[in-house]
Design an enzyme around this catalytic site. Structure first.
Site, PDB file in Angstrom:
ATOM      1  CG  ASP A 115    -103.588 -34.343  26.158  1.00 42.63           C
ATOM      2  OD1 ASP A 115    -104.121 -34.054  27.247  1.00 42.63           O
ATOM      3  OD2 ASP A 115    -104.116 -34.085  25.070  1.00 42.63           O
ATOM      4  N   GLY A 138    -101.362 -30.615  23.576  1.00 41.31           N
ATOM      5  CA  GLY A 138    -102.784 -30.884  23.359  1.00 41.31           C
ATOM      6  C   GLY A 138    -102.876 -31.913  22.241  1.00 41.31           C
ATOM      7  CG  ASP A 177    -110.515 -16.489  10.691  1.00 36.88           C
ATOM      8  OD1 ASP A 177    -111.184 -17.490  10.993  1.00 36.88           O
ATOM      9  OD2 ASP A 177    -110.011 -15.731  11.544  1.00 36.88           O
ATOM     10  NE  ARG A 180    -113.386 -22.240   9.301  1.00 33.82           N
ATOM     11  CZ  ARG A 180    -113.248 -22.272  10.620  1.00 33.82           C
ATOM     12  NH1 ARG A 180    -113.235 -21.150  11.318  1.00 33.82           N
ATOM     13  NH2 ARG A 180    -113.127 -23.423  11.242  1.00 33.82           N
ATOM     14  CG  ASN A 196    -109.381 -22.715  26.955  1.00 33.94           C
ATOM     15  OD1 ASN A 196    -109.422 -23.782  27.556  1.00 33.94           O
ATOM     16  ND2 ASN A 196    -109.948 -22.547  25.776  1.00 33.94           N
ATOM     17  NE  ARG A 225    -118.377 -14.502  23.474  1.00 32.64           N
ATOM     18  CZ  ARG A 225    -117.958 -14.815  22.267  1.00 32.64           C
ATOM     19  NH1 ARG A 225    -116.689 -14.851  21.992  1.00 32.64           N
ATOM     20  NH2 ARG A 225    -118.804 -15.084  21.294  1.00 32.64           N
ATOM     21  CB  VAL A 277    -104.058 -23.531  17.942  1.00 34.16           C
ATOM     22  CG1 VAL A 277    -105.258 -23.885  17.091  1.00 34.16           C
ATOM     23  CG2 VAL A 277    -102.788 -23.676  17.112  1.00 34.16           C
ATOM     24  CB  THR A 278    -105.681 -22.496  23.153  1.00 34.77           C
ATOM     25  OG1 THR A 278    -104.824 -23.642  23.131  1.00 34.77           O
ATOM     26  CG2 THR A 278    -106.799 -22.711  24.160  1.00 34.77           C
ATOM     27  CG  ASN A 279    -110.479 -20.205  19.639  1.00 35.38           C
ATOM     28  OD1 ASN A 279    -109.963 -19.199  19.153  1.00 35.38           O
ATOM     29  ND2 ASN A 279    -110.939 -21.201  18.910  1.00 35.38           N
ATOM     30  CG  HIS A 288    -110.086 -16.935  15.328  1.00 38.98           C
ATOM     31  ND1 HIS A 288    -110.450 -17.212  14.046  1.00 38.98           N
ATOM     32  CD2 HIS A 288    -110.216 -18.089  16.012  1.00 38.98           C
ATOM     33  CE1 HIS A 288    -110.794 -18.481  13.962  1.00 38.98           C
ATOM     34  NE2 HIS A 288    -110.667 -19.040  15.141  1.00 38.98           N
ATOM     35  CB  VAL A 307    -106.718 -28.618  16.919  1.00 36.15           C
ATOM     36  CG1 VAL A 307    -105.773 -27.690  16.170  1.00 36.15           C
ATOM     37  CG2 VAL A 307    -108.156 -28.144  16.733  1.00 36.15           C
ATOM     38  N   GLY A 308    -104.652 -30.820  17.771  1.00 39.62           N
ATOM     39  CA  GLY A 308    -103.248 -31.183  17.975  1.00 39.62           C
ATOM     40  C   GLY A 308    -102.834 -32.386  17.149  1.00 39.62           C
TER      41      GLY A 308
HETATM   42  N1  APR Z   1    -101.695 -29.735  29.176  1.00 41.72           N
HETATM   43  C1  APR Z   1    -101.725 -30.447  28.041  1.00 41.72           C
HETATM   44  N2  APR Z   1    -102.847 -30.734  27.365  1.00 41.72           N
HETATM   45  C2  APR Z   1    -103.997 -30.292  27.881  1.00 41.72           C
HETATM   46  C3  APR Z   1    -104.060 -29.540  29.062  1.00 41.72           C
HETATM   47  C4  APR Z   1    -102.834 -29.258  29.731  1.00 41.72           C
HETATM   48  N3  APR Z   1    -102.800 -28.565  30.857  1.00 41.72           N
HETATM   49  N4  APR Z   1    -105.349 -29.241  29.302  1.00 41.72           N
HETATM   50  C5  APR Z   1    -106.074 -29.788  28.308  1.00 41.72           C
HETATM   51  N5  APR Z   1    -105.258 -30.427  27.453  1.00 41.72           N
HETATM   52  C6  APR Z   1    -105.601 -31.204  26.277  1.00 41.72           C
HETATM   53  C7  APR Z   1    -106.867 -32.047  26.490  1.00 41.72           C
HETATM   54  O1  APR Z   1    -106.599 -33.160  27.301  1.00 41.72           O
HETATM   55  C8  APR Z   1    -107.221 -32.406  25.060  1.00 41.72           C
HETATM   56  O2  APR Z   1    -106.634 -33.627  24.642  1.00 41.72           O
HETATM   57  O3  APR Z   1    -105.928 -30.395  25.166  1.00 41.72           O
HETATM   58  C9  APR Z   1    -106.629 -31.245  24.239  1.00 41.72           C
HETATM   59  C10 APR Z   1    -107.687 -30.421  23.527  1.00 41.72           C
HETATM   60  O4  APR Z   1    -108.236 -31.237  22.554  1.00 41.72           O
HETATM   61  P1  APR Z   1    -109.787 -31.225  22.137  1.00 41.72           P
HETATM   62  O5  APR Z   1    -110.618 -31.224  23.358  1.00 41.72           O
HETATM   63  O6  APR Z   1    -109.969 -32.303  21.130  1.00 41.72           O
HETATM   64  O7  APR Z   1    -109.969 -29.788  21.468  1.00 41.72           O
HETATM   65  P2  APR Z   1    -109.551 -29.372  19.979  1.00 41.72           P
HETATM   66  O8  APR Z   1    -110.700 -29.547  19.078  1.00 41.72           O
HETATM   67  O9  APR Z   1    -108.255 -29.999  19.636  1.00 41.72           O
HETATM   68  O10 APR Z   1    -109.351 -27.786  20.174  1.00 41.72           O
HETATM   69  C11 APR Z   1    -108.266 -27.296  20.920  1.00 41.72           C
HETATM   70  O11 APR Z   1    -108.026 -25.331  19.590  1.00 41.72           O
HETATM   71  O12 APR Z   1    -109.277 -24.499  17.834  1.00 41.72           O
HETATM   72  C12 APR Z   1    -109.030 -24.416  19.203  1.00 41.72           C
HETATM   73  O13 APR Z   1    -111.151 -23.724  20.162  1.00 41.72           O
HETATM   74  C13 APR Z   1    -110.255 -24.789  20.034  1.00 41.72           C
HETATM   75  O14 APR Z   1    -109.341 -23.989  22.099  1.00 41.72           O
HETATM   76  C14 APR Z   1    -109.610 -25.156  21.339  1.00 41.72           C
HETATM   77  C15 APR Z   1    -108.272 -25.783  20.902  1.00 41.72           C
END
Ligand code: APR
Length: 317
Positions: A32, A8, A150, A153, A97, A90, A120-122, A177, A12-13
């Site tokens: 990605d 990702g 948390d 924060r 996800n 939700r 990290v993903t929610n 979380h 965040v990544g």
């Molecule tokens: N394989 C690889 N990457 C993927 C896939 C996949 N199958 N599906 C989605 N992605 C990538 C998206 O293309 C995107 O670049 O994951 C990335 C997510 O990035 P953002 O949309 O910017 O989200 P971000 O703010 O980084 O949050 C990611 O972390 O804190 C948690 O709730 C938040 O679940 C979310 C995650």
């Protein structure tokens, strides 16, 4: 140099990649989806070009969509997924996800069967459970990032309240979380002085509530997307604790396999010691009846979501 793969390359990544590189902890692979391979490559290249100025030494920082590049990673961080958008339930988020995280975990563990996974993903606790189930790794090697964030924060809000450096503030937030997280004022201090000596009960309650809503407050301000600086920084602290074998005691989403806190079969935020093995142990604190009840309520809610996720995944097959 150790190797950290971050799946990702979103907000965040890429922030995780930045902090891990800046702390000179590891070479980084940013992964990605194929459509966004260029984005991952572009961010990695941009970051690499900051090295001469920032003065860190990671030799390799690459962006890709090919998991072969992640081979033999020491740590895999999963940030892939979507953030909840307006109008999305939700359940929609969970379904989307869970599919993404399951696929990512399968591909990543094939390349790095000895890695430690940080999720990290929610929704965080549920996704961490899913990664452990999918990878079949020992639960000491699959850990969720939430408690550090948390607690950070809560620490920031305590520092702001008292107008003291956040550096001197320690705080502990347990539980899931989400809305049911469990801030522990009794175990929070300013250089050893319990915050209960420094801040009124009402104000502590207000700071705890703001911590509970910490993510939502930022989502509202940003308009699109969610927090990434503090989440990225939190992950890098866990990566550091693991790679440098630091035995740090940090609240993390972990699986209480020995019935710690009277809990089992659920990933949830508990005080954990992290080192090169991943989770070294869960530390049991004496909780008040109220705190225990809050933790149990939080665990029950995560369990319900795990059940729902399993149903959604089964229906999708
Ligand atoms: N394989 C690889 N990457 C993927 C896939 C996949 N199958 N599906 C989605 N992605 C990538 C998206 O293309 C995107 O670049 O994951 C990335 C997510 O990035 P953002 O949309 O910017 O989200 P971000 O703010 O980084 O949050 C990611 O972390 O804190 C948690 O709730 C938040 O679940 C979310 C995650």
């Amino acid at each position: 140099m150790s190797k950290v793969t971050v799946v990702g390359a979103g907000f965040v990544g890429s922030t995780v990649a930045q902090y891990v590189a800046e702390k000179d902890l590891a070479d980084v692979v940013l992964i990605d989806i194929p459509n966004l391979e260029g984005v991952a490559q572009g961010k990695a290249l941009d970051l690499m070009q900051a090295a001469p100025i920032s003065g860190w030494h990671s030799r390799s920082l690459i962006g890709t969509s090919d998991y072969a590049h992640s081979k033999d990673s020491d740590i895999v961080v999963i940030t892939a997924g979507i953030a909840r958008k307006p109008g999305m339930t939700r359940e929609d988020l969970l379904r989307t996800n869970a599919k993404i995280v399951k696929e990512v975990a399968e591909k990543a563990v094939k390349q790095s069967p000895n890695a430690i996974f940080i999720v990290v993903t929610n929704p965080l606790d549920v996704m961490t459970y899913l990664v452990q189930e999918t990878t079949k790794l020992d639960s000491t090697r699959v850990i969720g990032m939430a408690g550090v964030l948390d607690s950070a924060r809560f620490q920031a809000f305590i520092g702001m309240e008292l107008n003291v450096s956040c550096q001197d503030v320690r705080a502990m937030v347990l539980g899931g979380h989400g809305d049911l997280m469990v801030p522990l004022p009794r175990y929070s201090s300013v250089n050893g002085i319990p915050i209960t000596e420094l801040i009124s009960k009402e104000r502590i309650e207000a700071l705890s509530a703001r911590t509970r809503d910490g993510g939502a407050e930022i989502v509202k301000l940003l308009g699109t997307g969610s927090a990434y600086y503090a989440p990225g920084s939190s992950v890098s602290q866990m990566v550091e604790a693991i790679l440098l074998d630091k035995n740090r005691l940090l609240p993390c989403a972990v699986l209480p396999t020995k019935g710690e806190y009277g809990l089992k079969d659920v990933y949830i935020g508990l005080p954990a010691v992290l080192n090169r093995k991943g989770l070294d142990k869960i530390v049991e604190l004496k909780l008040t009846d109220d705190e225990s009840a809050m933790l149990k309520k939080s665990a029950d809610s995560i369990k319900e979501n795990i059940k729902l996720m399993n149903e959604l995944l089964a229906a999708a097959v």
